[in-house]
Design a protein around this motif. Structure first.
Motif, PDB file in Angstrom:
ATOM      1  N   GLY A  98       6.975  65.554 157.452  1.00  0.00           N
ATOM      2  CA  GLY A  98       6.640  67.128 158.244  1.00  0.00           C
ATOM      3  C   GLY A  98       5.936  68.243 157.988  1.00  0.00           C
ATOM      4  N   ILE A  99       7.683  68.858 156.705  1.00  0.00           N
ATOM      5  CA  ILE A  99       7.150  69.748 156.878  1.00  0.00           C
ATOM      6  C   ILE A  99       6.977  70.268 155.412  1.00  0.00           C
ATOM      7  N   PHE A 100       6.764  69.343 154.310  1.00  0.00           N
ATOM      8  CA  PHE A 100       6.033  69.904 153.417  1.00  0.00           C
ATOM      9  C   PHE A 100       4.049  69.683 153.388  1.00  0.00           C
ATOM     10  N   GLY A 101       3.864  68.907 154.908  1.00  0.00           N
ATOM     11  CA  GLY A 101       2.552  68.556 155.416  1.00  0.00           C
ATOM     12  C   GLY A 101       2.619  69.814 155.952  1.00  0.00           C
ATOM     13  N   ALA A 102       2.639  70.863 157.053  1.00  0.00           N
ATOM     14  CA  ALA A 102       2.838  72.331 157.356  1.00  0.00           C
ATOM     15  C   ALA A 102       2.608  73.313 156.289  1.00  0.00           C
ATOM     16  N   ILE A 103       3.019  72.845 155.534  1.00  0.00           N
ATOM     17  CA  ILE A 103       2.850  73.882 154.267  1.00  0.00           C
ATOM     18  C   ILE A 103       2.212  73.592 153.736  1.00  0.00           C
ATOM     19  N   TYR A 104       1.541  72.754 153.178  1.00  0.00           N
ATOM     20  CA  TYR A 104       0.560  71.981 152.820  1.00  0.00           C
ATOM     21  C   TYR A 104      -1.027  72.666 153.739  1.00  0.00           C
ATOM     22  N   LEU A 105      -0.875  72.945 154.755  1.00  0.00           N
ATOM     23  CA  LEU A 105      -1.895  72.911 155.680  1.00  0.00           C
ATOM     24  C   LEU A 105      -2.291  73.898 155.519  1.00  0.00           C
ATOM     25  N   GLN A 106      -0.851  75.310 155.865  1.00  0.00           N
ATOM     26  CA  GLN A 106      -0.755  77.218 156.184  1.00  0.00           C
ATOM     27  C   GLN A 106      -0.784  77.639 154.918  1.00  0.00           C
ATOM     28  N   GLU A 107      -0.220  77.376 153.957  1.00  0.00           N
ATOM     29  CA  GLU A 107      -0.243  78.002 152.821  1.00  0.00           C
ATOM     30  C   GLU A 107      -1.112  76.952 151.580  1.00  0.00           C
ATOM     31  N   TYR A 108      -1.584  76.683 151.946  1.00  0.00           N
ATOM     32  CA  TYR A 108      -3.223  76.401 150.270  1.00  0.00           C
ATOM     33  C   TYR A 108      -3.593  75.150 150.772  1.00  0.00           C
ATOM     34  N   ALA A 109      -4.175  74.360 152.045  1.00  0.00           N
ATOM     35  CA  ALA A 109      -5.401  73.835 152.485  1.00  0.00           C
ATOM     36  C   ALA A 109      -6.661  75.562 152.935  1.00  0.00           C
ATOM     37  N   LYS A 110      -7.843  75.431 152.108  1.00  0.00           N
ATOM     38  CA  LYS A 110      -8.607  75.870 152.605  1.00  0.00           C
ATOM     39  C   LYS A 110      -9.261  75.506 153.793  1.00  0.00           C
ATOM     40  N   ASP A 111      -9.508  75.980 155.283  1.00  0.00           N
ATOM     41  CA  ASP A 111     -10.013  75.742 155.815  1.00  0.00           C
ATOM     42  C   ASP A 111     -11.363  75.539 156.372  1.00  0.00           C
ATOM     43  N   ASN A 112     -11.306  73.691 155.596  1.00  0.00           N
ATOM     44  CA  ASN A 112     -12.731  72.901 154.925  1.00  0.00           C
ATOM     45  C   ASN A 112     -12.423  71.391 156.028  1.00  0.00           C
TER      46      ASN A 112
END
Length: 295
Positions: A98-112
């Motif tokens: 949950g935490i690492f998934g959210a970090i990826y979505l918010q901090e690393y993932a592009k809006d694609n």
């Protein structure tokens, strides 16, 4: 004069409308509080009479049962321990993802498209009926170790994963961009900034999400009927079925034969509500402490 009078009348009308709207808000707010107190009060009045040592430990010695020296066969202590074991296991399994998934979505993932699919999948997972999770967990159980604490905890972890992801994401969003920029300007890497600055600042919301997830686990019945729950357990182990408060409540409430047995159901409901309130109270205390320390 006419213009001034019209302006004053408009101002008065606006104030009256504002008072009416606020009155409606207060009415609905008190209505929600009233419904909560009515439900809790009704359960309390019907269940408080059965709360005693025998209700928790049966004929066994309370101290010996708590220390694990002796087992109880007719109290709800086993159900309390089974519930807590399921909650702790589910939370431990879901927190990293949950935490690492959210970090990826918010901090690393592009809006694609991929990010949108992940968020849509998470929201869809949150909306699935709990019985569907139970059937899915049962399918896993019959192919592996059978219904047990492990399978029940795994099933519940799937259920609460979206709660932790969303709470963590909201917490990360609430951190001021200035804090990130200041950290990066001082020479920290992006990961160091996330680890040392962003996560500590978002911790109140993350912890609140975890506690809410724990509450969801504690009250769940449908998902554990097929995966973990039993009317009588033979000891706490990863590959054993466990007694839970919600399942015990379900069994008594659907199969009671007299008023005394129904009161036992109310007593279990009261214990379950108390545990929920304790969890939410802990969440608020922790949240306020972190707010003060990072204020």
């Amino acid at each position: 004069m006419g213009l001034t009078g019209g302006t004053l009348n408009d101002a008065k009308k606006a104030k009256i409308e504002e008072k009416i709207v606020f009155s409606i808000f207060y009415l609905f707010g008190f209505l929600v509080i009233g419904i909560l107190f009515t439900i809790v009060g009704y359960v309390f009045l019907n269940g408080i009479g059965v709360i005693n040592m025998e209700f928790f430990f049966g004929d066994s010695n309370p101290l010996k049962v708590i220390l694990g020296i002796e087992r109880t066969f007719d109290g709800i202590w086993n159900s309390i321990i089974g519930t807590l074991a399921l909650v702790i296991l589910a939370v431990l399994l879901s927190i990293p993802f949950g935490i690492f998934g959210a970090i990826y979505l918010q901090e690393y993932a592009k809006d694609n498209l991929l990010t949108k699919i992940i968020r849509f999948s998470s929201d869809s997972l949150a909306g699935l009926p709990s019985i569907v999770f139970g059937l899915f967990g049962y399918a896993i159980a019959i192919k592996t170790v059978g219904p047990s604490l492990l399978i029940g905890g795994l099933t519940l972890s799937f259920m609460i994963l979206p709660i932790i992801i969303r709470a963590t994401e909201e917490g990360l969003k609430s951190v001021s961009p200035g804090l990130r920029e200041a950290s990066l300007a001082l020479g920290a890497t992006k990961w160091q900034t996330i680890l040392k600055v962003v996560i500590p600042s978002a911790l109140p919301q993350i912890i609140t999400g975890i506690i809410l997830a724990m509450g969801r686990c504690a009250e769940e019945t449908a998902a554990i009927i097929f995966t973990a729950a039993t009317a009588f357990s033979f000891g706490l182990g990863l590959f054993n079925r466990v007694e839970t408060l919600s399942f015990s409540l379900y069994i008594i409430a659907t199969e009671y034969s007299n008023a005394e047995e129904l009161k036992l159901a109310y007593g279990i409901a009261l214990v379950l509500i108390t545990i929920m309130f304790i969890l939410f109270g802990i969440a608020n205390i922790i949240k306020n402490k972190f707010k003060l320390s990072h204020g």
